[in-house]
Motif scaffolding. Structure first.
Motif, mmCIF file in Angstrom:
data_model
loop_
_atom_site.group_PDB
_atom_site.id
_atom_site.type_symbol
_atom_site.label_atom_id
_atom_site.label_comp_id
_atom_site.label_asym_id
_atom_site.label_seq_id
_atom_site.Cartn_x
_atom_site.Cartn_y
_atom_site.Cartn_z
ATOM 1 N N MET A 1 0.845 -1.203 0.000
ATOM 2 C CA MET A 1 0.000 0.000 0.000
ATOM 3 C C MET A 1 0.874 1.244 0.000
ATOM 4 N N GLU A 2 0.508 2.239 -0.856
ATOM 5 C CA GLU A 2 1.311 3.452 -0.981
ATOM 6 C C GLU A 2 1.359 4.255 0.318
ATOM 7 N N ASN A 3 0.300 4.167 1.150
ATOM 8 C CA ASN A 3 0.306 4.950 2.387
ATOM 9 C C ASN A 3 1.220 4.353 3.453
ATOM 10 N N LYS A 4 1.842 3.204 3.167
ATOM 11 C CA LYS A 4 2.832 2.628 4.077
ATOM 12 C C LYS A 4 4.228 2.700 3.469
ATOM 13 N N ILE A 5 4.379 3.596 2.487
ATOM 14 C CA ILE A 5 5.668 3.778 1.814
ATOM 15 C C ILE A 5 6.126 5.218 1.996
ATOM 16 N N ILE A 6 7.406 5.395 2.282
ATOM 17 C CA ILE A 6 8.004 6.733 2.316
ATOM 18 C C ILE A 6 9.059 6.786 1.219
ATOM 19 N N TYR A 7 8.897 7.740 0.319
ATOM 20 C CA TYR A 7 9.836 7.894 -0.787
ATOM 21 C C TYR A 7 10.917 8.910 -0.409
ATOM 22 N N VAL A 8 12.147 8.589 -0.702
ATOM 23 C CA VAL A 8 13.248 9.532 -0.587
ATOM 24 C C VAL A 8 13.610 9.948 -2.003
ATOM 25 N N LEU A 9 13.422 11.224 -2.312
ATOM 26 C CA LEU A 9 13.704 11.749 -3.649
ATOM 27 C C LEU A 9 14.939 12.631 -3.576
ATOM 28 N N HIS A 10 16.014 12.170 -4.201
ATOM 29 C CA HIS A 10 17.319 12.817 -4.102
ATOM 30 C C HIS A 10 17.858 13.068 -5.500
ATOM 31 N N LYS A 11 18.826 13.971 -5.617
ATOM 32 C CA LYS A 11 19.381 14.280 -6.935
ATOM 33 C C LYS A 11 19.981 13.051 -7.592
ATOM 34 N N SER A 12 20.840 12.355 -6.877
ATOM 35 C CA SER A 12 21.518 11.219 -7.500
ATOM 36 C C SER A 12 21.717 10.046 -6.543
ATOM 37 N N GLY A 13 20.922 9.996 -5.505
ATOM 38 C CA GLY A 13 20.995 8.870 -4.577
ATOM 39 C C GLY A 13 21.982 9.105 -3.455
ATOM 40 N N ALA A 14 21.566 8.868 -2.214
ATOM 41 C CA ALA A 14 22.450 8.979 -1.042
ATOM 42 C C ALA A 14 21.879 8.099 0.053
ATOM 43 N N ASN A 15 21.687 6.814 -0.274
ATOM 44 C CA ASN A 15 20.991 5.904 0.630
ATOM 45 C C ASN A 15 21.604 5.829 2.019
ATOM 46 N N SER A 16 22.940 5.932 2.097
ATOM 47 C CA SER A 16 23.612 5.796 3.390
ATOM 48 C C SER A 16 23.249 6.919 4.357
ATOM 49 N N GLY A 29 6.433 -0.266 10.600
ATOM 50 C CA GLY A 29 5.704 -0.917 9.517
ATOM 51 C C GLY A 29 5.678 -0.173 8.204
ATOM 52 N N TYR A 30 6.674 0.698 7.976
ATOM 53 C CA TYR A 30 6.770 1.438 6.712
ATOM 54 C C TYR A 30 7.948 0.920 5.891
ATOM 55 N N GLU A 31 7.882 1.204 4.604
ATOM 56 C CA GLU A 31 8.963 0.845 3.688
ATOM 57 C C GLU A 31 9.552 2.115 3.100
ATOM 58 N N VAL A 32 10.873 2.155 2.963
ATOM 59 C CA VAL A 32 11.534 3.295 2.325
ATOM 60 C C VAL A 32 11.929 2.903 0.898
ATOM 61 N N ARG A 33 11.559 3.750 -0.056
ATOM 62 C CA ARG A 33 11.952 3.540 -1.450
ATOM 63 C C ARG A 33 12.717 4.768 -1.935
ATOM 64 N N TYR A 34 13.792 4.532 -2.670
ATOM 65 C CA TYR A 34 14.650 5.620 -3.136
ATOM 66 C C TYR A 34 14.401 5.924 -4.610
ATOM 67 N N ARG A 35 14.250 7.209 -4.894
ATOM 68 C CA ARG A 35 14.091 7.668 -6.272
ATOM 69 C C ARG A 35 14.988 8.892 -6.490
ATOM 70 N N GLU A 36 15.320 9.166 -7.747
ATOM 71 C CA GLU A 36 16.218 10.271 -8.086
ATOM 72 C C GLU A 36 15.556 11.201 -9.099
ATOM 73 N N PHE A 37 15.864 12.493 -8.985
ATOM 74 C CA PHE A 37 15.251 13.440 -9.914
ATOM 75 C C PHE A 37 16.192 13.938 -11.004
ATOM 76 N N SER A 38 17.460 13.598 -10.916
ATOM 77 C CA SER A 38 18.402 13.999 -11.958
ATOM 78 C C SER A 38 18.457 12.907 -13.031
ATOM 79 N N VAL A 39 17.341 12.764 -13.756
ATOM 80 C CA VAL A 39 17.159 11.616 -14.641
ATOM 81 C C VAL A 39 17.844 11.787 -15.996
ATOM 82 N N GLU A 40 17.624 12.919 -16.656
ATOM 83 C CA GLU A 40 18.092 13.074 -18.035
ATOM 84 C C GLU A 40 19.603 12.937 -18.168
#
Length: 354
Positions: A1-16, A29-40
Protein backbone atom coordinates in the motif's frame (compact mmCIF):
# COMPACT_ATOMS: atom_id res chain seq x y z
CA UNK A 1 0.00 0.00 0.00
CA UNK A 2 1.31 3.45 -0.98
CA UNK A 3 0.31 4.95 2.39
CA UNK A 4 2.83 2.63 4.08
CA UNK A 5 5.67 3.78 1.81
CA UNK A 6 8.00 6.73 2.32
CA UNK A 7 9.84 7.89 -0.79
CA UNK A 8 13.25 9.53 -0.59
CA UNK A 9 13.70 11.75 -3.65
CA UNK A 10 17.32 12.82 -4.10
CA UNK A 11 19.38 14.28 -6.93
CA UNK A 12 21.52 11.22 -7.50
CA UNK A 13 21.00 8.87 -4.58
CA UNK A 14 22.45 8.98 -1.04
CA UNK A 15 20.99 5.90 0.63
CA UNK A 16 23.61 5.80 3.39
CA UNK A 17 22.30 9.13 4.70
CA UNK A 18 18.92 7.59 5.51
CA UNK A 19 19.75 4.55 7.61
CA UNK A 20 18.14 6.23 10.62
CA UNK A 21 14.94 6.76 8.62
CA UNK A 22 15.04 3.15 7.42
CA UNK A 23 15.35 1.90 10.99
CA UNK A 24 12.46 4.07 12.17
CA UNK A 25 10.24 2.96 9.28
CA UNK A 26 11.01 -0.68 9.89
CA UNK A 27 9.98 -0.27 13.53
CA UNK A 28 6.68 1.29 12.44
CA UNK A 29 5.70 -0.92 9.52
CA UNK A 30 6.77 1.44 6.71
CA UNK A 31 8.96 0.85 3.69
CA UNK A 32 11.53 3.30 2.32
CA UNK A 33 11.95 3.54 -1.45
CA UNK A 34 14.65 5.62 -3.14
CA UNK A 35 14.09 7.67 -6.27
CA UNK A 36 16.22 10.27 -8.09
CA UNK A 37 15.25 13.44 -9.91
CA UNK A 38 18.40 14.00 -11.96
CA UNK A 39 17.16 11.62 -14.64
CA UNK A 40 18.09 13.07 -18.04
CA UNK A 41 21.81 13.62 -17.43
CA UNK A 42 22.19 10.25 -15.69
CA UNK A 43 20.26 8.48 -18.44
CA UNK A 44 22.61 9.99 -21.04
CA UNK A 45 25.61 8.91 -18.98
CA UNK A 46 24.27 5.34 -18.70
CA UNK A 47 23.94 5.13 -22.49
CA UNK A 48 27.46 6.46 -23.09
CA UNK A 49 28.92 3.93 -20.65
CA UNK A 50 26.66 1.04 -21.71
CA UNK A 51 25.60 0.75 -18.08
CA UNK A 52 22.31 -1.12 -18.41
CA UNK A 53 21.73 -1.34 -14.65
CA UNK A 54 21.96 2.45 -14.38
CA UNK A 55 19.77 2.81 -17.48
CA UNK A 56 17.01 0.66 -15.97
CA UNK A 57 17.27 2.59 -12.70
CA UNK A 58 16.62 5.87 -14.53
CA UNK A 59 13.59 4.40 -16.27
CA UNK A 60 12.18 3.62 -12.82
CA UNK A 61 12.95 7.18 -11.69
CA UNK A 62 11.31 8.66 -14.81
CA UNK A 63 8.20 6.54 -14.27
CA UNK A 64 8.01 7.69 -10.64
CA UNK A 65 8.28 11.39 -11.53
CA UNK A 66 5.66 11.00 -14.24
CA UNK A 67 3.27 9.28 -11.82
CA UNK A 68 3.41 11.98 -9.15
CA UNK A 69 0.73 14.32 -10.59
CA UNK A 70 -1.69 11.39 -11.01
CA UNK A 71 -1.44 10.44 -7.33
CA UNK A 72 -1.80 12.23 -4.01
CA UNK A 73 -0.83 12.24 -0.36
CA UNK A 74 2.40 10.24 -0.66
CA UNK A 75 5.09 10.98 1.90
CA UNK A 76 8.20 12.23 0.08
CA UNK A 77 11.49 13.22 1.70
CA UNK A 78 13.18 15.63 -0.70
CA UNK A 79 16.96 15.94 -0.61
CA UNK A 80 17.99 18.88 -2.78
CA UNK A 81 20.81 21.42 -2.52
CA UNK A 82 19.89 24.97 -1.42
CA UNK A 83 18.57 27.23 -4.18
CA UNK A 84 18.73 24.48 -6.82
CA UNK A 85 16.87 25.75 -9.88
CA UNK A 86 15.06 22.40 -10.27
CA UNK A 87 12.95 22.98 -7.15
CA UNK A 88 10.03 24.83 -8.88
CA UNK A 89 9.52 21.99 -11.36
CA UNK A 90 9.70 19.37 -8.64
CA UNK A 91 7.22 21.22 -6.45
CA UNK A 92 4.74 21.33 -9.30
CA UNK A 93 4.92 17.54 -9.55
CA UNK A 94 4.74 17.17 -5.76
CA UNK A 95 1.92 19.64 -5.05
CA UNK A 96 -0.56 16.88 -4.11
CA UNK A 97 1.83 15.15 -1.74
CA UNK A 98 3.31 15.53 1.74
CA UNK A 99 6.82 16.89 1.17
CA UNK A 100 9.52 16.81 3.85
CA UNK A 101 12.85 18.56 3.34
CA UNK A 102 16.15 16.92 4.33
CA UNK A 103 19.26 19.12 4.33
CA UNK A 104 22.78 19.26 5.73
CA UNK A 105 23.55 22.80 4.51
CA UNK A 106 24.68 25.19 7.24
CA UNK A 107 24.53 28.64 5.64
CA UNK A 108 21.09 30.03 4.86
CA UNK A 109 21.60 33.79 4.54
CA UNK A 110 22.38 33.49 0.81
CA UNK A 111 26.04 34.45 1.10
CA UNK A 112 27.43 30.94 0.62
CA UNK A 113 25.50 28.60 -1.67
CA UNK A 114 26.45 25.35 -3.43
CA UNK A 115 24.43 26.03 -6.58
CA UNK A 116 24.21 29.43 -8.27
CA UNK A 117 22.97 28.25 -11.69
CA UNK A 118 19.92 30.24 -12.84
CA UNK A 119 19.93 32.15 -9.55
CA UNK A 120 17.19 34.79 -9.58
CA UNK A 121 15.07 36.69 -7.01
CA UNK A 122 12.09 34.64 -8.21
CA UNK A 123 13.89 31.38 -7.46
CA UNK A 124 14.90 32.66 -4.02
CA UNK A 125 11.25 33.41 -3.32
CA UNK A 126 10.21 29.90 -4.39
CA UNK A 127 12.74 28.49 -1.95
CA UNK A 128 11.49 30.75 0.83
CA UNK A 129 7.90 29.63 0.29
CA UNK A 130 8.97 25.98 0.16
CA UNK A 131 10.90 26.16 3.43
CA UNK A 132 8.37 28.26 5.34
CA UNK A 133 5.06 26.94 3.99
CA UNK A 134 5.16 24.03 1.56
CA UNK A 135 7.43 21.68 3.45
CA UNK A 136 5.54 19.51 5.92
CA UNK A 137 8.60 19.27 8.17
CA UNK A 138 12.35 19.83 7.88
CA UNK A 139 14.93 17.24 8.86
CA UNK A 140 18.29 18.91 9.51
CA UNK A 141 21.51 16.91 9.59
CA UNK A 142 23.04 19.15 12.26
CA UNK A 143 22.08 21.61 14.98
CA UNK A 144 23.97 24.29 13.03
CA UNK A 145 21.64 23.69 10.08
CA UNK A 146 18.59 24.10 12.29
CA UNK A 147 19.94 27.28 13.91
CA UNK A 148 20.68 28.88 10.54
CA UNK A 149 17.24 28.03 9.15
CA UNK A 150 15.56 29.54 12.23
CA UNK A 151 17.73 32.64 11.93
CA UNK A 152 16.94 33.30 8.26
CA UNK A 153 13.35 32.07 7.84
CA UNK A 154 10.07 32.43 9.68
CA UNK A 155 9.88 28.97 11.16
CA UNK A 156 8.83 27.38 14.41
CA UNK A 157 11.58 25.35 16.11
CA UNK A 158 9.08 22.48 16.29
CA UNK A 159 9.02 22.30 12.49
CA UNK A 160 12.68 21.22 12.37
CA UNK A 161 14.10 17.94 13.68
CA UNK A 162 17.86 17.39 13.95
CA UNK A 163 18.45 13.85 12.69
CA UNK A 164 22.25 13.80 12.15
CA UNK A 165 23.68 10.89 10.16
CA UNK A 166 23.58 7.56 11.93
CA UNK A 167 26.24 5.08 12.95
CA UNK A 168 25.73 1.36 12.48
CA UNK A 169 27.46 -0.02 15.56
CA UNK A 170 27.16 -3.54 14.17
CA UNK A 171 30.08 -2.65 11.91
CA UNK A 172 31.69 0.38 13.55
CA UNK A 173 32.47 -0.17 17.22
CA UNK A 174 35.26 -0.11 19.78
CA UNK A 175 35.89 -3.85 19.33
CA UNK A 176 37.66 -2.86 16.10
CA UNK A 177 40.15 -0.72 18.05
CA UNK A 178 43.44 -2.55 17.61
CA UNK A 179 46.08 0.14 17.22
CA UNK A 180 49.65 -1.05 17.23
CA UNK A 181 51.71 -0.24 20.31
CA UNK A 182 54.76 0.35 18.12
CA UNK A 183 56.52 3.69 17.94
CA UNK A 184 55.18 4.62 14.49
CA UNK A 185 51.94 6.61 14.39
CA UNK A 186 49.29 5.32 11.97
CA UNK A 187 47.12 7.88 10.16
CA UNK A 188 44.21 7.28 7.82
CA UNK A 189 42.20 9.26 5.30
CA UNK A 190 38.92 7.91 3.90
CA UNK A 191 36.73 9.70 1.38
CA UNK A 192 36.75 11.29 -2.04
CA UNK A 193 40.17 11.70 -3.62
CA UNK A 194 39.77 15.34 -4.66
CA UNK A 195 41.82 18.53 -4.15
CA UNK A 196 39.31 20.12 -1.74
CA UNK A 197 40.08 17.37 0.77
CA UNK A 198 43.64 18.70 1.11
CA UNK A 199 45.20 15.47 -0.16
CA UNK A 200 48.03 17.15 -2.08
CA UNK A 201 49.24 18.75 1.13
CA UNK A 202 48.92 15.51 3.10
CA UNK A 203 50.77 13.43 0.50
CA UNK A 204 53.65 15.90 0.44
CA UNK A 205 53.84 15.95 4.26
CA UNK A 206 53.91 12.18 4.70
CA UNK A 207 56.40 11.78 1.85
CA UNK A 208 58.73 14.08 3.80
CA UNK A 209 58.03 12.38 7.16
CA UNK A 210 58.69 8.63 6.80
CA UNK A 211 58.40 8.16 10.58
CA UNK A 212 54.60 8.50 10.22
CA UNK A 213 52.38 6.14 8.19
CA UNK A 214 49.37 7.14 6.10
CA UNK A 215 46.67 4.87 4.66
CA UNK A 216 44.27 6.29 2.07
CA UNK A 217 40.92 4.75 1.11
CA UNK A 218 38.58 6.13 -1.54
CA UNK A 219 38.20 7.03 -5.19
CA UNK A 220 38.31 10.22 -7.23
CA UNK A 221 40.28 12.34 -9.66
CA UNK A 222 43.46 12.24 -7.54
CA UNK A 223 43.65 8.43 -7.60
CA UNK A 224 46.66 8.39 -9.95
CA UNK A 225 48.52 10.89 -7.78
CA UNK A 226 47.86 8.83 -4.65
CA UNK A 227 49.06 5.69 -6.41
CA UNK A 228 52.27 7.45 -7.49
CA UNK A 229 53.06 8.52 -3.93
CA UNK A 230 52.24 5.04 -2.60
CA UNK A 231 54.66 3.47 -5.10
CA UNK A 232 57.50 5.83 -4.18
CA UNK A 233 57.04 5.99 -0.39
CA UNK A 234 56.75 2.89 1.79
CA UNK A 235 54.96 4.81 4.56
CA UNK A 236 52.05 5.72 2.25
CA UNK A 237 49.58 2.95 1.43
CA UNK A 238 46.65 3.17 -1.00
CA UNK A 239 43.79 0.85 -0.09
CA UNK A 240 41.48 1.74 -2.98
CA UNK A 241 37.79 2.18 -2.38
CA UNK A 242 36.54 0.05 0.53
CA UNK A 243 32.87 -0.80 0.13
CA UNK A 244 32.76 -3.48 2.82
CA UNK A 245 31.93 -1.71 6.13
CA UNK A 246 33.64 -4.38 8.24
CA UNK A 247 36.88 -3.98 6.28
CA UNK A 248 36.66 -0.19 6.59
CA UNK A 249 36.04 -0.52 10.33
CA UNK A 250 39.08 -2.78 10.60
CA UNK A 251 41.28 -0.15 8.92
CA UNK A 252 39.92 2.57 11.20
CA UNK A 253 40.57 0.38 14.23
CA UNK A 254 44.22 -0.09 13.25
CA UNK A 255 44.76 3.68 12.92
CA UNK A 256 45.75 6.04 15.71
CA UNK A 257 44.28 9.03 13.87
CA UNK A 258 41.82 9.89 11.12
CA UNK A 259 42.92 13.07 9.33
CA UNK A 260 40.49 15.29 7.41
CA UNK A 261 42.34 18.23 5.87
CA UNK A 262 39.36 19.86 4.12
CA UNK A 263 39.73 23.17 2.27
CA UNK A 264 36.81 25.59 2.22
CA UNK A 265 35.86 27.11 -1.14
CA UNK A 266 33.23 29.57 -2.34
CA UNK A 267 30.72 26.74 -2.81
CA UNK A 268 31.73 24.03 -0.33
CA UNK A 269 32.92 23.23 3.14
CA UNK A 270 33.02 20.00 5.15
CA UNK A 271 29.60 19.32 6.63
CA UNK A 272 28.47 16.50 8.94
CA UNK A 273 30.69 13.62 7.78
CA UNK A 274 29.83 9.98 8.42
CA UNK A 275 33.50 9.06 8.13
CA UNK A 276 34.23 11.01 11.32
CA UNK A 277 31.73 9.21 13.54
CA UNK A 278 32.59 5.82 12.00
CA UNK A 279 36.32 6.27 12.64
CA UNK A 280 35.74 7.61 16.15
CA UNK A 281 33.56 4.61 17.01
CA UNK A 282 36.48 2.34 16.05
CA UNK A 283 38.97 4.26 18.20
CA UNK A 284 40.67 6.49 15.64
CA UNK A 285 41.14 9.99 17.03
CA UNK A 286 39.85 12.57 14.50
CA UNK A 287 41.95 15.52 13.35
CA UNK A 288 39.88 17.86 11.19
CA UNK A 289 39.92 21.40 9.91
CA UNK A 290 37.56 23.92 11.52
CA UNK A 291 34.56 23.47 9.25
CA UNK A 292 30.95 23.43 10.44
CA UNK A 293 30.51 19.64 10.31
CA UNK A 294 33.59 18.62 12.30
CA UNK A 295 32.98 21.43 14.80
CA UNK A 296 29.65 19.89 15.73
CA UNK A 297 31.03 16.38 16.13
CA UNK A 298 34.44 16.96 17.74
CA UNK A 299 35.20 18.65 21.04
CA UNK A 300 38.73 19.98 20.66
CA UNK A 301 41.31 18.39 22.98
CA UNK A 302 38.59 16.12 24.35
CA UNK A 303 37.24 13.79 21.64
CA UNK A 304 39.64 14.85 18.89
CA UNK A 305 41.35 17.88 17.42
CA UNK A 306 40.09 20.86 15.41
CA UNK A 307 42.73 22.74 13.46
CA UNK A 308 42.79 25.88 11.33
CA UNK A 309 43.35 25.08 7.64
CA UNK A 310 46.74 26.76 7.46
CA UNK A 311 47.94 25.01 10.65
CA UNK A 312 47.23 21.37 9.80
CA UNK A 313 50.76 20.48 8.67
CA UNK A 314 52.32 22.10 11.73
CA UNK A 315 49.89 20.22 13.95
CA UNK A 316 50.73 16.88 12.33
CA UNK A 317 54.45 17.64 12.61
CA UNK A 318 54.16 18.04 16.37
CA UNK A 319 52.44 14.68 16.96
CA UNK A 320 54.64 11.99 18.46
CA UNK A 321 53.97 8.54 19.94
CA UNK A 322 54.39 10.10 23.38
CA UNK A 323 51.70 12.71 22.68
CA UNK A 324 49.13 10.07 21.73
CA UNK A 325 46.27 10.14 24.25
CA UNK A 326 44.33 7.02 25.19
CA UNK A 327 41.92 9.28 27.09
CA UNK A 328 41.04 11.23 23.94
CA UNK A 329 40.66 7.96 22.05
CA UNK A 330 38.17 6.71 24.66
CA UNK A 331 36.33 10.04 24.59
CA UNK A 332 36.04 9.75 20.80
CA UNK A 333 34.50 6.29 21.14
CA UNK A 334 32.05 7.61 23.73
CA UNK A 335 31.11 10.65 21.60
CA UNK A 336 30.37 8.44 18.59
CA UNK A 337 27.80 6.46 20.58
CA UNK A 338 25.47 9.47 20.45
CA UNK A 339 25.00 8.78 16.73
CA UNK A 340 24.16 5.09 16.95
CA UNK A 341 21.34 3.93 14.72
CA UNK A 342 18.86 3.19 17.49
CA UNK A 343 19.11 6.74 18.91
CA UNK A 344 19.03 8.56 15.57
CA UNK A 345 16.06 6.57 14.24
CA UNK A 346 13.75 8.11 16.86
CA UNK A 347 14.59 11.60 15.61
CA UNK A 348 12.62 10.83 12.41
CA UNK A 349 9.30 10.42 14.22
CA UNK A 350 7.82 13.60 12.69
CA UNK A 351 7.65 11.77 9.36
CA UNK A 352 4.48 10.01 10.60
CA UNK A 353 2.79 13.17 11.86
CA UNK A 354 0.15 14.35 9.36
Amino acid sequence: MENKIIYVLHKSGANSHYTGLEEFCQQNGYEVRYREFSVESTLFKSILKFNFKLFRKQLVNAKFLKSLPQNKNWKVVLGIAPYDYKLPGLLKKLENHQVYYHTSWTNWDGSFVPNTKHQTPELTEVWKEFIEKKSQHIFAVSSKTKDELLKNYELSPEKISVVYHSLNSKHFNSNKSQQSSESTLEFMYAGRLIPSKGLNELLKFFAENPDKNLKIAGKGKLKSLVEQYAQKHSNIQFLGQISNPDELAKQFGQSHYLVLNSKKSGKWEELFGMVLIEAMACGAIPIATLHTGPKEIIEHNNSGYLVEENQMIEFLSNLTPKSYSVEIKNNAIKAAKEYELEKISQRWKAILED
